[in-house]
Design an enzyme around this catalytic site. Sequence first.
Site, PDB file in Angstrom:
ATOM      1  CG  ASP A  16      -2.134   0.958   0.984  1.00 11.07           C
ATOM      2  OD1 ASP A  16      -2.085   1.779   0.045  1.00 11.07           O
ATOM      3  OD2 ASP A  16      -3.103   0.894   1.772  1.00 11.07           O
TER       4      ASP A  16
HETATM    5  C1  BGC Z   1      -4.989   3.445   0.254  1.00  9.45           C
HETATM    6  C2  BGC Z   1      -5.104   2.502  -0.927  1.00  9.45           C
HETATM    7  C3  BGC Z   1      -4.946   3.284  -2.208  1.00  9.45           C
HETATM    8  C4  BGC Z   1      -3.605   3.996  -2.185  1.00  9.45           C
HETATM    9  C5  BGC Z   1      -3.344   4.815  -3.423  1.00  9.45           C
HETATM   10  C6  BGC Z   1      -3.720   4.280   0.178  1.00  9.45           C
HETATM   11  O1  BGC Z   1      -3.717   5.267   1.168  1.00  9.45           O
HETATM   12  O2  BGC Z   1      -5.008   2.714   1.455  1.00  9.45           O
HETATM   13  O3  BGC Z   1      -6.347   1.846  -0.913  1.00  9.45           O
HETATM   14  O4  BGC Z   1      -5.051   2.424  -3.311  1.00  9.45           O
HETATM   15  O5  BGC Z   1      -3.583   4.888  -1.078  1.00  9.45           O
HETATM   16  O6  BGC Z   1      -4.180   5.907  -3.479  1.00  9.45           O
END
Ligand code: BGC
Length: 660
Positions: free
Chosen positions: A217
């Site tokens: 993530d």
């Molecule tokens: C979120 C993800 C997301 C990523 C990119 C993160 O903060 O938890 O679900 O895909 O950001 O935006």
Amino acid sequence: MTAAELTFDEQAALTAGVDLWHTAGVDRIGLAGIGVTDGPSGARGAEFMGSASTSLPCGTALASTWNRELIGRVGRLLGDEARARGACVLLAPTVNLHRHPLGGRNFECYSEDPYLTAEIAVAYIDGVQSRGVGCAVKHFACNDQETDRMEIDVVVDERTRRELYLLPFEAAVRRAGVWAVMAAYNRVDGRYCSEHPGLLTDLLRSEWGFDGVVMSDWFGTHSAAALGAGLDLEMPGPPMALGHHLAAAVEVGDVTADDVEQAAGRVRALIERTAPSRVRDGTSEPPDEVARAAATEAIVLLANDGVLPLDASAAAQIAVIGWRAERPEFQGGGSAQVNPPYVISPVQGIADRVGEDRVTFRTGRVAPRPAPISGAVRLDFFAAGDLSGTPLHRDTVRETTAVWIGEPAPGVPSTFSARMATSLTPDVSGSWTISVSGVGAARLYFDGELVGDTTGASSGAGILGLFTTPVEAEVALVAGSTHQVTAELDAAAADGPIAIAGLTIEVRPPIRPDAVEHAVRAAADAEVAVVVVGRDDPETEGLDAASMDLPPDQVELIGLAAAANPRTIVVVNAAAPVTMDWVDDVAAVVQLSYLGQETGTALAAVLFGDADASGRLTTTYPLRIEDAPAHPHFPGRDGTVEYAEGVFVGYRHYDTNGIE
Ligand code: BGC
């Protein structure tokens, strides 16, 4: 040519992003990196405020359709929209569970039930991947709350883990053949998920046979050793642990050259899988049709004493009440947000169906909430600190709120400055409040005069809590007069590792002491009253909800309308459960959830019986939050959350214990 034929440096480069939304490629062999994009309910592309993307119902609402075929259509549309925005991987679906009604990101997740979650996820992934775009199913694993989400350690027994929280991921891998998995921020068994060999290697690869890419993530990679544990791709870039850092890591023995070669091989295979030549037959349908079908089937009729369906052909007057009828929450907050081409509000949807003359709209607000100014808003972008001369780029948006990740437009550096300009024509005389907040330093001008400056303001508001708290000014205005409103932002003044900038101007009209009275009179005078209620702030990533209760003024409005008109229908514009002490006092209750751009059209179709209210809840609504099984153990303490309720999540708990 196999990955083995790449040099070590080329292999290492493949294991990390180059920027927020792109992976690295290998120029020497003509292998281009790929784009990735959020997210579950719309393919946003590389910009938060860029070109419009179709806004579909949130995850909970999609699952409320219980319709695999429809979810497949949604998936195919999202696959095509992702590719049209230069992305080959969609960062979706979100298959964590509704462990507790207050989970901030529940709206993105499908259900409290792992089986339903798995069925919806498989149909979604199959649809997206049929268009040659990979899914990154997320967040693996047990990312079921937002409080302390980057660090919290989840303690969950093996049976519960497998039967509930891992089951949707297992289905995504074994049945849908998902191409990528996103490791969660949190820890399980004391280890970050992004460096958990038990989850990433033993379970995912060895037991389930996953052959795709595990990505972190965003900013969730903590060490080079993550690669040895099973992580293939650090996102975003430039990397902090993998990528070019791997040479040193191999030298000191944190990872082996073999680990690097294997991870690079998997990233390369993902890139090759997404080649346009691999797209299967078939195309997606027109976006608005898919959005409307999904929104309509997502609506759940929770109670009806016979008032519904309404007769569209009768001449009866309909009172539409509540500020959410005009400004619905159509999506949850955070990375799932998209910039839709339009949003049909409940009041507009009803008026479009029966004619404006049959609708009386009243906000019924006791104290109006601040809202961005709607209308033509001009955005001019300049190089850092310099707001003079010809702008590097110019844009027009619909509201005075904007968020940018990285470069706001080609040729504009991420350390830009911007000017947002619009006009305000008040519809009521009195003392208006105008405010500015920003990610970065923001100043607000009213008719050319400086009235607000965020320098020194604390942050913690807006998207991901990155905005400063709003700096307010009072202005005395006369109805019908027109005023120039301008805000300036210095994005270079935003701190933190993420190149995110944002700017919001909001206005709050004066309190109309008679607003509630007008609403109640409209309800009394009409044949039927439709009261649209919701929370003050949307459910959002980054924050768990503080309460399951609707704001007191919304509850008061329901009571007053119901007392004035026995044919009162309450429409709940919230994705997660809300307390409904008033349920027996009203004629019908419609669960609207967050339905995307076709919110109002879908609502009207169900109210007037053009469509069957075929949606069903995917999560149990407890009478009181104290009844929720995870309540005593949410959101944990001292960095740990125990899933002590075990497998008794949602209906399993309520049914077993005879709780209503
Ligand atoms: C979120 C993800 C997301 C990523 C990119 C993160 O903060 O938890 O679900 O895909 O950001 O935006």
